[in-house]
Motif scaffolding. Structure first.
Motif, PDB file in Angstrom:
ATOM      1  N   UNK A 123      26.550 -14.592   1.510  1.00 35.85           N
ATOM      2  CA  UNK A 123      26.852 -13.173   1.672  1.00 35.85           C
ATOM      3  C   UNK A 123      26.259 -12.626   2.972  1.00 35.85           C
ATOM      4  N   UNK A 124      25.022 -13.006   3.258  1.00 37.23           N
ATOM      5  CA  UNK A 124      24.387 -12.591   4.514  1.00 37.23           C
ATOM      6  C   UNK A 124      25.216 -13.066   5.703  1.00 37.23           C
ATOM      7  N   UNK A 125      25.709 -14.292   5.597  1.00 38.96           N
ATOM      8  CA  UNK A 125      26.451 -14.877   6.713  1.00 38.96           C
ATOM      9  C   UNK A 125      27.784 -14.176   6.934  1.00 38.96           C
ATOM     10  N   UNK A 126      28.471 -13.828   5.853  1.00 40.44           N
ATOM     11  CA  UNK A 126      29.728 -13.094   5.993  1.00 40.44           C
ATOM     12  C   UNK A 126      29.497 -11.788   6.746  1.00 40.44           C
ATOM     13  N   UNK A 127      28.458 -11.077   6.367  1.00 37.69           N
ATOM     14  CA  UNK A 127      28.141  -9.807   7.028  1.00 37.69           C
ATOM     15  C   UNK A 127      27.824 -10.034   8.492  1.00 37.69           C
ATOM     16  N   UNK A 128      27.020 -11.041   8.778  1.00 40.89           N
ATOM     17  CA  UNK A 128      26.614 -11.297  10.164  1.00 40.89           C
ATOM     18  C   UNK A 128      27.797 -11.704  11.035  1.00 40.89           C
ATOM     19  N   UNK A 129      28.665 -12.563  10.506  1.00 38.47           N
ATOM     20  CA  UNK A 129      29.832 -13.011  11.268  1.00 38.47           C
ATOM     21  C   UNK A 129      30.762 -11.835  11.567  1.00 38.47           C
ATOM     22  N   UNK A 130      31.046 -11.038  10.560  1.00 42.80           N
ATOM     23  CA  UNK A 130      31.995  -9.928  10.742  1.00 42.80           C
ATOM     24  C   UNK A 130      31.416  -8.838  11.631  1.00 42.80           C
ATOM     25  N   UNK A 131      30.135  -8.582  11.505  1.00 45.15           N
ATOM     26  CA  UNK A 131      29.522  -7.503  12.296  1.00 45.15           C
ATOM     27  C   UNK A 131      29.157  -7.932  13.713  1.00 45.15           C
ATOM     28  N   UNK A 132      28.693  -9.173  13.873  1.00 44.46           N
ATOM     29  CA  UNK A 132      28.118  -9.573  15.157  1.00 44.46           C
ATOM     30  C   UNK A 132      28.882 -10.658  15.905  1.00 44.46           C
ATOM     31  N   UNK A 133      29.778 -11.369  15.216  1.00 45.64           N
ATOM     32  CA  UNK A 133      30.487 -12.473  15.867  1.00 45.64           C
ATOM     33  C   UNK A 133      31.985 -12.421  15.579  1.00 45.64           C
ATOM     34  N   UNK A 134      32.481 -11.236  15.295  1.00 45.46           N
ATOM     35  CA  UNK A 134      33.855 -11.094  14.826  1.00 45.46           C
ATOM     36  C   UNK A 134      34.882 -11.596  15.833  1.00 45.46           C
ATOM     37  N   UNK A 135      34.740 -11.193  17.084  1.00 53.34           N
ATOM     38  CA  UNK A 135      35.728 -11.590  18.090  1.00 53.34           C
ATOM     39  C   UNK A 135      35.740 -13.105  18.275  1.00 53.34           C
ATOM     40  N   UNK A 136      34.550 -13.685  18.336  1.00 56.18           N
ATOM     41  CA  UNK A 136      34.429 -15.141  18.474  1.00 56.18           C
ATOM     42  C   UNK A 136      35.067 -15.847  17.271  1.00 56.18           C
ATOM     43  N   UNK A 137      34.783 -15.326  16.085  1.00 61.24           N
ATOM     44  CA  UNK A 137      35.325 -15.902  14.855  1.00 61.24           C
ATOM     45  C   UNK A 137      36.851 -15.804  14.818  1.00 61.24           C
ATOM     46  N   UNK A 138      37.381 -14.632  15.121  1.00 62.53           N
ATOM     47  CA  UNK A 138      38.835 -14.442  15.068  1.00 62.53           C
ATOM     48  C   UNK A 138      39.553 -15.308  16.095  1.00 62.53           C
ATOM     49  N   UNK A 139      38.955 -15.459  17.261  1.00 60.73           N
ATOM     50  CA  UNK A 139      39.557 -16.316  18.287  1.00 60.73           C
ATOM     51  C   UNK A 139      39.554 -17.772  17.859  1.00 60.73           C
ATOM     52  N   UNK A 140      38.463 -18.195  17.256  1.00 58.37           N
ATOM     53  CA  UNK A 140      38.359 -19.573  16.778  1.00 58.37           C
ATOM     54  C   UNK A 140      39.369 -19.825  15.656  1.00 58.37           C
ATOM     55  N   UNK A 141      39.477 -18.865  14.751  1.00 59.48           N
ATOM     56  CA  UNK A 141      40.416 -19.007  13.637  1.00 59.48           C
ATOM     57  C   UNK A 141      41.859 -19.001  14.128  1.00 59.48           C
ATOM     58  N   UNK A 142      42.138 -18.198  15.139  1.00 56.23           N
ATOM     59  CA  UNK A 142      43.500 -18.112  15.677  1.00 56.23           C
ATOM     60  C   UNK A 142      43.981 -19.465  16.188  1.00 56.23           C
TER      61      UNK A 142
END
Length: 413
Positions: free
Chosen positions: A301-320
């Motif tokens: 749960x902590x990680x979901x919050x951290x990824x979405x709040x602090x690494x969202x652009x990086x995550x979305x680009x990687x997922x894309x």
């Protein structure tokens, strides 16, 4: 001497997926991985045959202090910031304005389990799609429910008429109706309903709910791999058209979204017009969560919050990158299937394609023949599931034609 209660199902569970996965692994060890097509795996794999673990997700996870990983969650309902962010992630992207609440669950499976537990009485009936994730039926039986199925397709479209028939058959026979809709990116066919199909479904349930309250379990496990991600949640606005006697519970999976399958984290998102109805469902879900799993993985749960709040652009680009790869793989398979005449259910997006085979004897023969030729797939109701999520582009090329050739042979056996 019998120590188990008489009503328990004592027949051993046979997990067909893991059994075939084991056979595929054995074949790879025997003849070499390059000579085996392993389309059994339901996780995202890269082009080199390795499970995908997003760097943006797991570098973030590595930064969580050990004490936080070891600790219990803040509440058996889930950490407050996690619950709020899941609501925004699920409903906010679709601009859905309804009363709502979130209960953290161990994967999307936990959310499905809560719905199976808390709305229907013992021996009442839940309505499932006829082509579906097998655990729906398993959970229904475990909760001492009966299950009936609606036919998923009428031609190339969602079969709302079949669903209506099953709903109408239960009206007057039980106090509530629960319908399971796995959408978008349906497992195992890859179908996604149109907004118009959702509109018609809600309108029908509103009519039904004049006499019998209705609950929609919307399993969105694969939604974050939609090929039109920007509009993937647009259909949820149709929930705003629900009457006061219709509720939606959305089963959200962090496990799929973040490629963190083993961390078992997800949520049940309860939606309705009535604040009192949402609170009532929240209370019984809280109690069930406390009784079944106590609390959900704190670090996840902590990680979901951290990824979405602090690494969202990086995550979305990687997922894309991987959504684009899924598009490429599925386009190859579907184009070749169409060219060679391999029958498949209507596919739009997602992890799986399913070969259409309604004859069980033929399906058994075909499945065995595929394995003889080192093509490993999973049998589902009315078909054979192909996990394009785990096949490389090279192994996808020519696969549909091989499968069509073997299907023709199976017809002669």
């Amino acid at each position: 001497m019998n120590f188990i209660k008489e009503s328990a199902d004592k027949k051993p569970i046979v997990d067909t997926v893991f059994a075939i996965v084991a056979k595929a692994k054995e074949a790879k060890e025997k003849i070499g991985e390059e000579n085996v097509v392993d389309a059994t795996i339901g996780s995202l794999y890269d082009e080199d045959g390795h499970i995908v673990a997003y760097e943006s997700v797991f570098r973030s996870f590595d930064q969580i202090p050990d004490a936080k990983k070891a600790a219990y969650a803040e509440s058996f309902r889930g950490n407050p910031d996690f619950r709020e962010l899941v609501k925004e992630w699920t409903l906010g992207q679709g601009n859905v304005r309804l009363e709502s609440s979130v209960i953290a669950t161990p994967g999307g499976t936990g959310a499905v389990s809560l719905v199976m537990s808390e709305f229907l009485e013992t021996n009442e009936t839940v309505i499932l799609p006829d082509i579906a994730w097998g655990s729906y039926a398993l959970m229904a039986k475990d909760k001492q429910l009966k299950a009936v199925t609606y036919e998923m397709f009428e031609g190339e479209h969602f079969n709302l008429n079949s669903l209506k028939q099953q709903v109408n058959a239960l009206v007057g026979k039980q106090n509530r109706i629960v319908v399971v809709i796995n959408d978008p990116c349906h497992n195992p066919t890859g179908y996604t309903m149109t907004k118009e199909e959702w509109h018609e479904l809600i309108a029908f349930l509103n009519e039904t709910a004049k006499t019998t309250p209705c609950i929609i379990l919307n399993d969105i496990a694969y939604i974050d791999y939609s090929y039109d991600l920007e509009h993937s949640r647009d259909y949820m606005r149709e929930f705003e058209n629900m009457s006061d006697q219709v509720m939606a519970v959305i089963a959200m999976s962090c496990s799929k979204t973040l490629t963190s399958y083993g961390l078992r984290c997800g949520a049940a998102v309860i939606c309705a017009h009535s604040k009192e109805s949402v609170r009532e469902a929240e209370i019984v879900f809280e109690k069930s969560a406390r009784a079944l799993w106590s609390n959900v993985n704190n670090a996840a749960m902590i990680n979901f919050v951290n990824v979405v709040k602090n690494h969202k652009e990086e995550f979305l680009n990687e997922k894309k990158e991987y959504i684009d790869l899924l598009k490429k793989r599925s386009s190859i398979f579907m184009d070749e299937a169409k060219a060679c005449g391999l029958p498949v259910y209507p596919y739009k997006e997602g992890f799986f394609v399913t070969i259409k085979i309604e004859d069980n004897d033929l399906k058994e023969k075909y499945h065995a023949l595929l394995m003889e030729h080192h093509i490993f797939t999973v049998q589902v109701n009315k078909g054979i599931r192909v996990g394009i999520c785990s096949l490389s582009v090279e192994k996808t090329k020519g696969l549909a034609l091989k499968m069509k050739t073997l299907l023709d042979q199976a017809h002669t056996i």
